[in-house]
Write an enzyme that holds these catalytic residues in place. Structure first.
Site, short mmCIF file in Angstrom:
data_model
loop_
_atom_site.label_atom_id
_atom_site.label_comp_id
_atom_site.label_asym_id
_atom_site.label_seq_id
_atom_site.Cartn_x
_atom_site.Cartn_y
_atom_site.Cartn_z
N TYR A 130 0.86 -1.19 0.00
CA TYR A 130 0.00 0.00 0.00
C TYR A 130 0.90 1.24 0.00
O TYR A 130 1.95 1.25 -0.62
CB TYR A 130 -0.97 -0.05 1.19
N LYS B 118 -19.94 -21.05 -8.68
CA LYS B 118 -19.32 -20.86 -9.99
C LYS B 118 -17.87 -20.39 -9.84
O LYS B 118 -16.97 -20.83 -10.57
CB LYS B 118 -20.12 -19.83 -10.78
N ASP C 169 -27.31 -16.74 -14.92
CA ASP C 169 -28.66 -16.82 -14.35
C ASP C 169 -29.45 -15.52 -14.52
O ASP C 169 -30.01 -14.97 -13.57
CB ASP C 169 -28.59 -17.22 -12.87
N ASP D 159 -24.97 -19.66 -19.51
CA ASP D 159 -26.20 -20.44 -19.62
C ASP D 159 -26.56 -20.69 -21.08
O ASP D 159 -27.13 -21.73 -21.43
CB ASP D 159 -27.36 -19.73 -18.93
N ALA E 55 -37.25 -23.25 -26.06
CA ALA E 55 -36.83 -22.16 -26.95
C ALA E 55 -36.26 -21.00 -26.15
O ALA E 55 -36.38 -19.84 -26.54
CB ALA E 55 -38.01 -21.70 -27.81
N GLY E 56 -35.62 -21.33 -25.02
CA GLY E 56 -35.00 -20.31 -24.19
C GLY E 56 -33.59 -19.99 -24.65
O GLY E 56 -33.18 -20.34 -25.76
N ASN F 262 -32.79 -30.20 -16.14
CA ASN F 262 -32.29 -30.57 -14.81
C ASN F 262 -33.26 -30.10 -13.74
O ASN F 262 -33.85 -29.03 -13.86
CB ASN F 262 -30.91 -29.93 -14.58
N ASN G 87 -21.66 -27.95 -18.15
CA ASN G 87 -21.00 -26.72 -18.57
C ASN G 87 -19.59 -26.58 -18.02
O ASN G 87 -18.79 -25.81 -18.57
CB ASN G 87 -21.83 -25.50 -18.13
#
Length: 780
Positions: free
Chosen positions: A40, A95, A138, A163, A196-197, A287, A319
């Site tokens: 610092y 994650k 998400d 996603d 269809a997302g 899922n 993933n």
């Protein structure tokens, strides 16, 4: 009851000790006042001014280059829906953990309390100075499309909504391999997509980029087929409108080749699967409950290839196979974005990796005996240690070739080594040995070829051009084992020492062996009889120049394997005792231990000889030996005969090789504690040196030490490496893994290179030796 138990365990896991799953750890010393003044004020001002003068230096003086933000607003958390940013934080922390453990990427999770896309975009854009990459997570559709598209336009660092693209990349790799196995061409395949997302749209776009035709997709959302008659379709769905008759999902599935499920559990049944085309491919990726269960789908069709998002069934589309390695590759070349070329490179790298032999450690992790490319293995397993060094370089290369890399990689071998070191896989020595082996591969006899581990190892050794395996054993049995386990040994010669066809060769070997041992316990009949033993026959192949090295011991006791080597080949000139040495691959580098396998209670003279043999072998690895001769005594602290023996052995070593860095007798704690040694024993040759070789006073101590290190997961063991034999014969431990066998084979090849003056590559090239040997094998 079971669900309640799992719930409680999950809560305890997150709450126990320090709450949550991540923490920040300094990468620099911060113990003294000087350290703090550098970390610092006032020292920190210096890099600040450097960065102000050249903003790119932020990568040089800060953690930005290895820092990713996992950002969410909690509007589409797992299958839980819009539960808010606070409730989504455990997922974002999770994650972060995956980024770290799989790719050594540091992460700050950022939960934003904002649903308006424009405001969300401005918040994330303002974070660009801090991070090297942005992982969006998400966020519900259609906002996620708007947010990612705009951020990619306005930011100069990689941005990816996992996603969408994570599922697309992993499923695309699985699709390529499934089509290959099922003998389907991607441009001819008829798709039915349920959902269809965000993920479904990204999947279809990537499949089309790989060669699928847009007109071959029928897409269903919660309201049915995306059809020209509908008036409720957004811009993205309009891109996949079907004409003609408005079909139900069951009707649309008739004669379809591929089903892609990214919707909800239970929308498919066995009867619907039965109407699909020959050799159907079903990816039920909802899922936690897939669109159809594994049992029902595989029960309905025997010719099906099935994948799900679940870890308890084969072919998991996960993933974690993608995002850590994609960001790793992007960060390492300072890519300004993650583009289509980089995603396609990841797809092909994953698909190709699934076709290579699976490491033994992966079989163990998944409680399998032999995972191999086929209907139940179309995509690599998440715990495959090769993923980082396979996918990240592929992504980095694509970034460079597509012009989005600001810092191109110039030395790919060095980069791959650096990737492996990131995860503590410090096998630099083994990589160096592998490189050396490939320069002049040698002929390796495997005496126990009727073992699946040996056959898997032999295939890998041959495929990777580390050596030329020669297999000994019953050919029918060997080929049966290979066929059952999907191992390709068509190019490898097989000989059965017991067969009548080899009688002439057995007699030739027996005559030479009898000349050696005729006055040492063998008569002429016994010499011929013993040549039917694969260990004796293999050793004689090495002794007579028909092979360069032999490996055995996987299924036999150590003495039964080492005895033929001593009787047929013998020791090097001037060597009276052979010894066994282990190389322990630790995170701090290799550590060599001797004698761990042969000599029970060596004399001072024998211990000195073991030390000199070990030192020579360590040098063969291009490492300067720094040797500690161990005892319970340190430099005369005990007057016992055992301690004096070690001290006398060290004196003999120094008389024979004064330049060798070796000291003792000493306790192990002294050998590894530099401060303790410097303070108390300033006369030692090992002051300020990193000890890399340990000589034990007897077999018990050496063997116990090696086994403790191995079983406590303190190191990977390679060995035992036999020291002092005239020609290379190396003994495996009972039950060695495929990885250990390959390591020993590489060492055997390098050992043969040192002891042989003729290049085997030249023999093979000039004389057609390999073709001739295979021909002889087939004739036999």
């Amino acid at each position: 009851m079971q669900n309640d138990l799992r719930k409680q365990q999950a809560l305890e896991y997150h709450a126990k000790g320090r709450p949550g799953k991540i923490e920040v750890i300094p990468t620099k010393e911060a113990k003294t006042q000087r350290d703090l003044s550098l970390a610092y004020s006032p020292g920190v001002a210096v890099p600040c001014l450097e960065i102000a003068a050249n903003p790119e230096d932020v990568y040089k003086y800060t953690a930005k280059g290895n820092l990713v933000a996992v950002i969410s607003n909690g509007t589409a958390v797992l299958g839980l829906g819009d539960i808010g940013p606070e409730a989504g934080k455990p997922v974002m922390e999770g994650k972060a953990v995956l980024f770290k453990i799989f790719a050594d990427i540091d992460v700050f999770d950022i939960e934003i309390n904002e649903k308006d896309p424009e405001k969300f975009i401005q918040i994330v854009k303002s974070l660009e100075p801090t991070f090297g990459g942005i992982n969006l997570e998400d966020i519900k559709a259609p906002e996620c499309f708007i947010i990612e598209k705009k951020l990619k336009e306005v930011m100069k660092i990689p941005v990816m909504h996992d996603d969408q693209h994570g599922t697309a990349i992993i499923s695309a790799a699985a699709l390529l391999n499934a089509c290959e196995i099922q003998k389907k061409k991607l441009d001819k395949v008829k798709f039915v997509v349920s959902g269809a997302g965000a993920a479904a749209m990204a999947c279809m776009k990537l499949y089309i980029a790989l060669g699928a035709r847009k007109e071959n997709f029928r897409v269903f959302d919660s309201k049915g087929l995306i059809h020209e008659s509908r008036t409720d379709l957004d811009e993205l769905k309009m891109g996949f409108v079907s004409g003609g008759k408005n079909l139900s999902l069951a009707e649309g599935l008739k004669d379809a080749d591929v089903f892609i499920g990214l919707s909800k559990g239970g929308v498919l049944n066995g009867d619907m699967i039965k109407t699909m085309a020959k050799n159907p491919i079903v990816f039920a990726m909802a899922n936690p409950d897939p669109e159809i269960s594994w049992e029902e789908a595989t029960g309905a069709r025997k010719d099906i290839i099935m994948a799900t998002g679940r870890s308890d069934y084969p072919n998991q589309v996960n993933n974690v196979l993608g995002f850590p390695y994609i960001f790793r590759g992007a960060l390492d070349v300072k890519a300004t974005q993650i583009n289509e070329a980089m995603k396609l490179a990841a797809v092909r790298a994953l698909a190709d990796l699934a076709k290579t032999p699976v490491p033994d450690i992966v079989n163990m992790a998944y409680n399998e005996t032999n995972i191999s490319f086929g209907e139940h293995y179309i995509i690599p397993k998440p715990l495959d240690p090769r993923l980082l060094s396979t996918v990240a370089p592929a992504v980095a290369k694509a970034a460079i070739e597509s012009g989005v890399a600001k810092h191109p990689v110039t030395d790919w071998d060095a980069y791959t080594n650096d990737l492996n070191k990131r995860l503590g896989l410090d096998n630099q020595v083994m990589r160096a040995i592998g490189s050396k082996a490939r320069k002049d591969p040698k002929r390796i006899v495997f005496a126990e070829a009727d073992n699946v581990k040996i056959l898997k190892s032999a295939q890998i050794i041959f495929d990777e051009e580390l050596g030329y395996p020669i297999l000994l054993g019953d050919e029918a049995k060997i080929r049966s084992i290979a066929a059952e386990n999907g191992i390709d040994i068509d190019d490898l010669p097989i000989f059965d020492p017991r067969s009548d066809a080899l009688e002439e060769k057995r007699n030739q070997y027996a005559e030479i062996f009898f000349a050696k041992r005729g006055r040492r316990g063998f008569n002429a009949y016994e010499a011929k009889k013993v040549m039917k033993d694969r260990n004796y026959y293999g050793c004689m192949m090495v002794e007579c120049g028909d092979a360069d090295a032999m490996i055995s011991g996987l299924s036999k006791n150590y003495p039964d394997t080492i005895r033929p080597a001593i009787q047929t080949i013998g020791t090097e000139e001037g060597v009276t005792k052979i010894a066994g040495m282990y190389m322990m691959l630790t995170k701090k580098g290799p550590l060599f231990l001797a004698d761990t396998t042969v000599n029970f209670n060596p004399t001072a003279e024998e211990l000195a000889e073991i030390t000199l043999l070990a030192a020579r072998e360590v040098r063969h690895f291009n490492i300067t030996p720094r040797i500690a001769m161990l005892s319970y005594s340190t430099f005369g602290s005990s007057d016992s005969p055992e301690a004096k023996l070690v001290a006398r052995a060290r004196k003999i070593v120094k008389e024979k090789m004064p330049s060798l860095v070796v000291d003792g007798e000493m306790q192990a704690s002294v050998a590894f504690n530099k401060e303790l040694m410097k303070e108390n024993y300033p006369f030692s040759e090992l002051i300020d040196k990193d000890v890399n070789t340990l000589i034990f006073p007897n077999l018990a101590s050496g063997n116990i030490a090696y086994n403790l290190m191995k079983e406590l997961d303190m190191a990977d063991a390679v060995g035992p490496i036999l020291l002092g034999l005239k020609k290379p014969v190396h003994i495996l431990q009972l039950g060695s893994s495929v990885r250990s066998i390959i390591n020993m084979a590489q060492i055997a090849v390098v050992d043969a290179q040192i002891k042989s003056k003729v290049s085997t590559q030249e023999i093979v090239k000039r004389s057609g030796w390999w073709k001739r040997l295979r021909k002889e094998s087939k004739a036999v």
